[in-house]
Scaffold this motif. Structure first.
Motif, PDB file in Angstrom:
ATOM      1  N   PHE A   1    -106.632 -14.930  63.162  1.00  0.00           N
ATOM      2  CA  PHE A   1    -105.443 -14.294  62.608  1.00  0.00           C
ATOM      3  C   PHE A   1    -104.208 -15.058  63.067  1.00  0.00           C
ATOM      4  O   PHE A   1    -104.248 -15.843  64.023  1.00  0.00           O
ATOM      5  CB  PHE A   1    -105.340 -12.822  63.041  1.00  0.00           C
TER       6      PHE A   1
ATOM      7  N   GLN B   1    -106.673 -14.281  57.815  1.00  0.00           N
ATOM      8  CA  GLN B   1    -106.169 -12.928  57.975  1.00  0.00           C
ATOM      9  C   GLN B   1    -107.203 -12.108  58.720  1.00  0.00           C
ATOM     10  O   GLN B   1    -108.405 -12.355  58.600  1.00  0.00           O
ATOM     11  CB  GLN B   1    -105.857 -12.285  56.623  1.00  0.00           C
ATOM     12  N   ALA B   2    -106.710 -11.154  59.494  1.00  0.00           N
ATOM     13  CA  ALA B   2    -107.627 -10.306  60.244  1.00  0.00           C
ATOM     14  C   ALA B   2    -108.479  -9.492  59.284  1.00  0.00           C
ATOM     15  O   ALA B   2    -108.039  -9.126  58.191  1.00  0.00           O
ATOM     16  CB  ALA B   2    -106.847  -9.390  61.180  1.00  0.00           C
TER      17      ALA B   2
END
Length: 231
Positions: free
Chosen positions: A26, A147-148
């Motif tokens: 992230f 992205q997480a």
């Protein structure tokens, strides 16, 4: 999850050559206080590096044959070398879970993969169960196309029997946490042989991710390392 991108894919390939895998990543948000990246400025992004099952084991053994017999913390040393080489190639800073002051690896992992802790403290993975680990992380000066993950299914929520809390002969794991000293004393004692040779009985009792369960020699290696730890 990691979004498709040339640089990230190449990093994954480089790690896979030694049985390691990218475990998500992230970008740090504004206002956070991340550790420094390779330039010495606060890092902009992090990628988690780890394993699923015992895939790195044979790579580690081949490396171990070339090292001094008395080398301390060999698996940690191997992980640092492998991840450090990848970091150097891709302009990142490599960090390890054993670095001091300790970095928030578990929080990073939960954020990167959407996982939650099992009753044993190990993060429960919907595919690997408890048979995975984090070996390091790569910190980058610039943001990455990552992205997480969203929250993953937490298998412990539907596990009614909780066999992971009923198999240890000294009840090392409970709602109160991990009884470290009780576990260590038992492991070192005459009655600790099943744990030393076969691995943690509570961890092995978990019904999930059994296809990724570490072979007995790998479990014995980890348990010997734990038994040799300082009190």
């Amino acid at each position: 999850m990691i979004a498709p991108a040339g640089s990230v894919d190449l990093i994954a390939e480089a790690l896979l050559a030694n049985g390691l895998v990218l475990r998500g990543g992230f970008n740090f948000a504004p206002g956070e206080a991340p550790p420094t990246g390779s330039s010495g400025a606060p890092a902009a992004a992090v990628l988690l590096v780890g394993q699923a099952g015992a895939a790195p084991w044979l790579h580690f053994l081949r490396w171990r044959e070339q090292q001094p017999q008395a080398i301390a913390n060999p698996l940690d040393t191997w992980s640092r070398e492998v991840i450090g080489a990848v970091a150097e190639t891709f302009g990142a800073r490599a960090v390890s879970p054993s670095d001091k002051p300790y970095l928030p690896f578990q929080q990073w992992a939960m954020r990167a993969e959407g996982l939650r802790p099992s009753p044993l403290g190990i993060l429960m993975h919907p595919q690997y169960g408890l048979w995975h680990a984090y070996r390091g992380a790569l910190l980058f000066d610039d943001e990455l196309p990552v992205q997480a993950a969203e929250a993953a299914p937490h298998l412990c929520d539907t596990c009614v029997e909780k066999p992971c809390l009923k198999s240890c002969p000294v009840d090392a794991y409970s709602a109160q946490g991990f009884a470290y000293q009780s576990c260590l004393v038992h492991m070192r004692g005459v009655n600790g042989e099943p744990c030393r040779s076969g691995g943690c009985l509570d961890r092995n009792a978990c019904p999930y991710g059994t296809a990724y369960r570490y072979p007995l020699e790998v479990q014995a290696f980890h348990m010997a390392s734990f038994a040799a730890a300082a009190d």
